[in-house]
Design an enzyme around this catalytic site. Sequence first.
Site, mmCIF file in Angstrom:
data_model
loop_
_atom_site.group_PDB
_atom_site.id
_atom_site.type_symbol
_atom_site.label_atom_id
_atom_site.label_comp_id
_atom_site.label_asym_id
_atom_site.label_seq_id
_atom_site.Cartn_x
_atom_site.Cartn_y
_atom_site.Cartn_z
ATOM 1 N N ASP A 6 0.845 -1.192 0.000
ATOM 2 C CA ASP A 6 0.000 0.000 0.000
ATOM 3 C C ASP A 6 0.884 1.248 0.000
ATOM 4 O O ASP A 6 1.475 1.611 1.013
ATOM 5 C CB ASP A 6 -0.911 -0.003 1.223
ATOM 6 C CG ASP A 6 -1.894 1.156 1.186
ATOM 7 O OD1 ASP A 6 -2.834 1.101 0.390
ATOM 8 O OD2 ASP A 6 -1.687 2.124 1.939
ATOM 9 N N LYS A 33 -1.891 6.157 -4.573
ATOM 10 C CA LYS A 33 -2.942 7.140 -4.326
ATOM 11 C C LYS A 33 -2.642 8.468 -5.024
ATOM 12 O O LYS A 33 -1.485 8.912 -5.052
ATOM 13 C CB LYS A 33 -3.096 7.373 -2.813
ATOM 14 C CG LYS A 33 -3.337 6.087 -2.039
ATOM 15 C CD LYS A 33 -3.413 6.301 -0.544
ATOM 16 C CE LYS A 33 -3.431 4.975 0.192
ATOM 17 N NZ LYS A 33 -2.107 4.324 0.233
ATOM 18 N N HIS A 68 -6.680 10.155 -2.594
ATOM 19 C CA HIS A 68 -6.133 10.094 -1.243
ATOM 20 C C HIS A 68 -7.014 10.808 -0.213
ATOM 21 O O HIS A 68 -7.206 10.317 0.899
ATOM 22 C CB HIS A 68 -4.722 10.697 -1.240
ATOM 23 C CG HIS A 68 -3.863 10.191 -0.136
ATOM 24 N ND1 HIS A 68 -2.504 10.010 -0.269
ATOM 25 C CD2 HIS A 68 -4.143 9.825 1.143
ATOM 26 C CE1 HIS A 68 -1.999 9.560 0.873
ATOM 27 N NE2 HIS A 68 -2.972 9.441 1.742
ATOM 28 N N LYS A 99 2.025 -0.974 9.141
ATOM 29 C CA LYS A 99 3.374 -0.572 8.751
ATOM 30 C C LYS A 99 4.367 -1.090 9.779
ATOM 31 O O LYS A 99 4.108 -1.045 10.987
ATOM 32 C CB LYS A 99 3.445 0.959 8.650
ATOM 33 C CG LYS A 99 4.856 1.541 8.604
ATOM 34 C CD LYS A 99 5.269 2.127 9.940
ATOM 35 C CE LYS A 99 6.709 2.634 9.917
ATOM 36 N NZ LYS A 99 7.176 3.081 11.242
ATOM 37 N N ASN A 135 2.921 -9.907 11.674
ATOM 38 C CA ASN A 135 1.712 -9.255 11.167
ATOM 39 C C ASN A 135 1.017 -10.074 10.084
ATOM 40 O O ASN A 135 -0.187 -9.920 9.862
ATOM 41 C CB ASN A 135 2.051 -7.873 10.613
ATOM 42 C CG ASN A 135 2.426 -6.882 11.696
ATOM 43 O OD1 ASN A 135 2.238 -7.144 12.883
ATOM 44 N ND2 ASN A 135 2.963 -5.743 11.293
#
Length: 327
Positions: A45, A79, A112, A273, A283
């Site tokens: 992302d 974005k 965005h 992140k 994660n």
Amino acid sequence: MSFETIQLATGREMPSVGLGLWKIENAITADIVRSAIDCGYRHFDSAADYGNEIQTGEGLSAAFRDGAVAREDLWITSKLWNTFHHPDHVRPALEKSLRDLQVDYLDLYLIHFPIAQAFVPIEKRYPPGWFADPDAPNPTVQTQPIPIIDTWRAMEALVHDGLVRDIGVCNFGVSLLRDLDNQAEIGPAMLQVEMHPYLTQEKLLRFCDQSNIAVTAFSPLGAQSYFQLNMAEASESLLEHDTIKSIATDVGRSPAQVLLRFGVQRGTSVVPKTSNVDRLKENLAVFDFTLSDDHMKRIAGLDRHRRFNDPGDFCEAAFNTFFPIYE
């Protein structure tokens, strides 16, 4: 029922856990992207505004060269920044991201923010950021009167031209989503918004489910990304919340895994992140356990409508401009 992917309205499937690239330092971004691919990440992302798309592209291209992964095996999101909302500027902005990322198409391109700022040419300053002129005596955020549907038509053209597979939006509420969907030829396939146990956004999630709009939760761990920005207090850490820690003990997982599993089990994608390889692995390891209905209810009960990433707060504090969008 598998939670490893979520399906978009187009039928395409996106991995439920991705690596969020916001605030990863440029010097290590390429290595982190490469390491993430080795760990099994297939969803990245990104955004023009993050300022590390060149380095992200270096990491991606290294993995392609090594044969670690093929382009078609990855899901890459970027974005459109606020300064490129005019229809004439949408495609050049997208093409800049493609060059930086060293790919010839994006899986997903998102608006965005529902904020059209004054145009800043790519060759003048990139990423443009929030200030129209950061060198002005009293720099501010300056806007342009560009309707969202005009920007969206240019986004649709990117799909027709094969440069983008799916398009969507970030930081939109129900009214804007409904208005956009009513006018769009290609409806928004994705909404990316802040979403975590302190901001569960139940009505928004329910609306998106009924409207066949997939949802990605950014900041799924809550306050973690905002401490160093002075946008959250240490006491607001969900990783240290007694309820989260208790459930983590119940299921034999870390508090972070519980928070990510909560997002995945609600049917959303999550894009945490991290710059730590061990955390990258942790994660991603959220598909081999389940939270009970009671766990889910207890976590959802933590909701306090606490939004950490709010232009109505940070634009005034950091950019000398009062700019609410959620009220």
